[in-house]
Enzyme design. Sequence first.
Site, mmCIF file in Angstrom:
data_model
loop_
_atom_site.group_PDB
_atom_site.id
_atom_site.type_symbol
_atom_site.label_atom_id
_atom_site.label_comp_id
_atom_site.label_asym_id
_atom_site.label_seq_id
_atom_site.Cartn_x
_atom_site.Cartn_y
_atom_site.Cartn_z
ATOM 1 N N HIS A 279 0.709 6.036 -3.620
ATOM 2 C CA HIS A 279 -0.579 5.454 -3.251
ATOM 3 C C HIS A 279 -1.120 4.721 -4.470
ATOM 4 O O HIS A 279 -2.154 5.075 -5.030
ATOM 5 C CB HIS A 279 -1.542 6.551 -2.780
ATOM 6 C CG HIS A 279 -2.308 6.153 -1.567
ATOM 7 N ND1 HIS A 279 -3.624 6.429 -1.384
ATOM 8 C CD2 HIS A 279 -1.917 5.473 -0.458
ATOM 9 C CE1 HIS A 279 -4.022 5.945 -0.210
ATOM 10 N NE2 HIS A 279 -3.008 5.369 0.356
ATOM 11 N N HIS B 82 5.723 -2.434 3.565
ATOM 12 C CA HIS B 82 5.412 -1.002 3.618
ATOM 13 C C HIS B 82 6.074 -0.336 4.831
ATOM 14 O O HIS B 82 6.576 0.775 4.746
ATOM 15 C CB HIS B 82 3.892 -0.844 3.696
ATOM 16 C CG HIS B 82 3.428 0.572 3.557
ATOM 17 N ND1 HIS B 82 3.027 1.104 2.367
ATOM 18 C CD2 HIS B 82 3.327 1.569 4.456
ATOM 19 C CE1 HIS B 82 2.696 2.365 2.534
ATOM 20 N NE2 HIS B 82 2.858 2.685 3.798
#
Lengths: 813, 154
Positions: free
Chosen positions: A149, A77
């Site tokens: 998300h 990430h």
Amino acid sequence: MARKFTLKKTAADKGVAGVEVVDVTGATDAELMSISKERTLSLNLLEMKKIARYFKNKKRNPTDVELETLAQTWSEHCKHKVFNGIIHYTENGESELIDNLFKQTIVGATKEIRRKLGRNDWCVSVFSDNAGVVEFDDDFHFVFKVETHNHPSALDPYGGANTGIGGVIRDPLGTGLGATPVFNNNVFCFARPDFPHEDLPRGILHPKRILKGVVAGVRDYGNRMGIPTINGSLHFDDRYLGNPIVYCGTGGLLPVDRVVKRPRKGDHIVAVGGRTGRDGIHGATFSSVELDDKSEVTSSGAVQIGNAIVEKKALDVILQARELKLYDCITDCGAGGFSSAVGEMGERIGTEVNLEKAPLKYGGLLPWEILLSEAQERMVLSVPPRNLKTFMKLCEREDVEATVIGRFTGSKRFVVKYNRKIIADIDMSFLHGGVPRYPRPAVWDAPDHPEPTFACPKNLTNRLIKVLGTFNVASKEWVVRQYDHEVQAGSVLKPLVGAQDDGPGDAAVVTPVLGSKRGLAVSNGIAIRYGDIDPYWMAASAIDEAMRNAVAVGGNPARTCILDNFVWGNPDKPDRLGDLVRASRACYDIAVEYGTPFISGKDSFNNEFAVDGKTIAIPPTLLISAAARVNDVRKCVSMDFKEAGDAIFVVGETFDELGGSQYYQSRGFIGNNVPKVDPKKAKKIFRAMYGAITGGLVRACHDCSDGGLAVAVAEMAFAGGLGAMVDTQKIPGANKIDRMDNLLFSESNTRFVVEVGKGKETKFRERFKGLPCKKVGVVEEGDMLIIGAPDADPAIKASIGKLKKAWKEPLAL
Amino acid sequence: MTTRIEVYIKENLVDAAGDGLLKDIEDLNITGAVGARFIRVTEIEGRIGKKQAQRIGAELLCDPVSQEFVVGTISGPLTKGAWIIEVRYNHGVTDPVSESTMKGIADLGIAGATAAGTATKVVLRGRLSKADVDLISRKLLANNIIQSYTIEKN
């Protein structure tokens, strides 16, 4: 494997409650991997060994705080290891070595475009801050970021989407010295909302429930923040069953003199906004694991709930402080929490955090949990000592919690203390530059899908009704209506347009500086099914779609910036990584030719769901978001037909390109003739269309995408409440296509249907000299849409009311 | 002491969330549900007097145009004979509405509230078994990661 804290040399000789030392220096390979898995570190053996070696040299073992900090900072990430790594790529039997795909393609495209622009370069800050920054006008730059998300939204759709939008709003706010958010956009991918309940694998929420929860989450947060949600789309494919995709984006305006930020030695580290809780622990590393039917239990800590009111107050106080020049640097507290935010801000100078100072929602948090919590609504600022008092008073006056949690030191080390005892001490150079690179194999072989065998139906009316009613084409009004499109009062073209404000607009247009004519056309492109044939053309088509949507309303193609958001399966599987290489290369080729720089982006991997020994991988999904400058918003046009008697033109050539089309899908096929892009010709068409629209020659313009020409004309007709007559023989490219269904439902790129007013046809044609552009019909009074060859029965003949009903009903949830 | 305030859409008005739930119940292949209404529950801890509770209900929690409220638990025809499902956040999950409620109570000048919590109460009517209602609760109303629920027959 873990024992009580006795950090030698750097810490006090007494242990610190809640801090463990983890034995990595004496661990075997199997034990290292076991540590990684047990703690959800998502680090592989190579990375664990690198960490073990670092601490061996330091002659001590790491604390759990250090290990967790490294795992977050080194997560996919945060560090994008796949994209930046080494790839052994094999395509149709030919092999090559790719060193840093991201630099070669996405960053490479922007670099090349900027080189060509030279002194006219309008990019300001790209790939270096929380969001991309480009010039807007004399006073402001435009800032844009789109995030995903996905994993949190799979577990708790409302909270996941809620915090997705809350998180991306903080990206522009944490860019430069803080941009003012002016719009949000959202794109979602789900499985069919009518997926049979009895076929739902265990551990998965039903897609309709996910859809409703996600929409409610985005609605509640965006609306409460007072930011208009102006653009978006929804896409359906059953491969998103275990991994829905939730893209959230925010655009903002940054004063031109607030771009540069840099924390200074001696500055206070100030946490502003929400308190720290146990919510969101391991979000960054959790995003790097595959979900399975146990994920809802094991990863519940990754779920966060947002509080828009707290974020709104923090936003307002930060913008005031920005104007007063009270701080030197700002960033958002996102994935990895304080460890990432503080660690990244202090990368060049060093930091010392006093963790016990962090305000907590409740007691009982372990030190590593405080450091890593991804609790929402938190920003981190570096405030010079001389401004601290003023800054804290401002926060107090505005009822925003602000706490000094440390200092920027100049030590070039990441130091964390808890009650004055050192519990982490890592060299910044190792924290940020230590992550090892290793090669991954990637393969792409062109697939060969069965070609359709059905004959062309004589009457295509029912086929059009069927395509209009597919979830991908159908009206998204039920979703769009829930969002506030108008707050801040800058909306010029909203998502729904037309005589009854329910037609599907191509792009939204906002004028964020009230009183100014300058605006932005915001659009997106996504072509999921084409990836089943060739991810190269999928990516090319996504860029083309984003571009033509922006151009269709009057956006300037020469001042369009784009964002990439790759959402992929497991990159350790060579076929998934091969798809990534193909798609990335198209991004370079098309973006460079169009002159549309990538200014920001994000990637999300491991979107696969394992259940009963089977894995459901999402289709490779690339969202391209675009924002085009509009010099005079009064010249923008919408897509609905305006007046009977006006001419209908088709610009761009139709080819026999139905591979991956909605039409083929509605007949149960994929095919192979995927739509391609001719970027040189496309660039000319975009330029000419921009000239025609800004020259006042166009009354309505709509791009051809899902469902092809037939759907585009039908949408323009029922959005305008007018009929239309179209002669199919005049469609550019018709002479090379021998089937009427292929002509009307082909999804060839770079095509527009355009309404041109009386007396303007000649000038319009002149604009497109040498390009495929033909008058194909007329807008008519009444409510009939008739499409066909003049010497035969119409292929399509239906009332616009009937077509609109078919289009509006499927997603009225 | 806990003060409970329940807010609901006026009975003569459409409860859109309830109607949406009925459609979703059909999708679960459960037939027999004929009515669904949503009630928003707020529980306030601390010393809150009756008059203060009335003020909180009227001035903070209820939209007088479309909603009504009761201090305590609603009874009478709205809930009689119906299944009652109550969904609430698990301990430790951020509840932003309760945080705003505390701020709102303080803004009204009412002291004595020490904490607030929220829940959603669903009134479900029709020929439904307990197993049906449990399935509806699990599949459509509560997410077991962050929420828990109770079922009662009124």
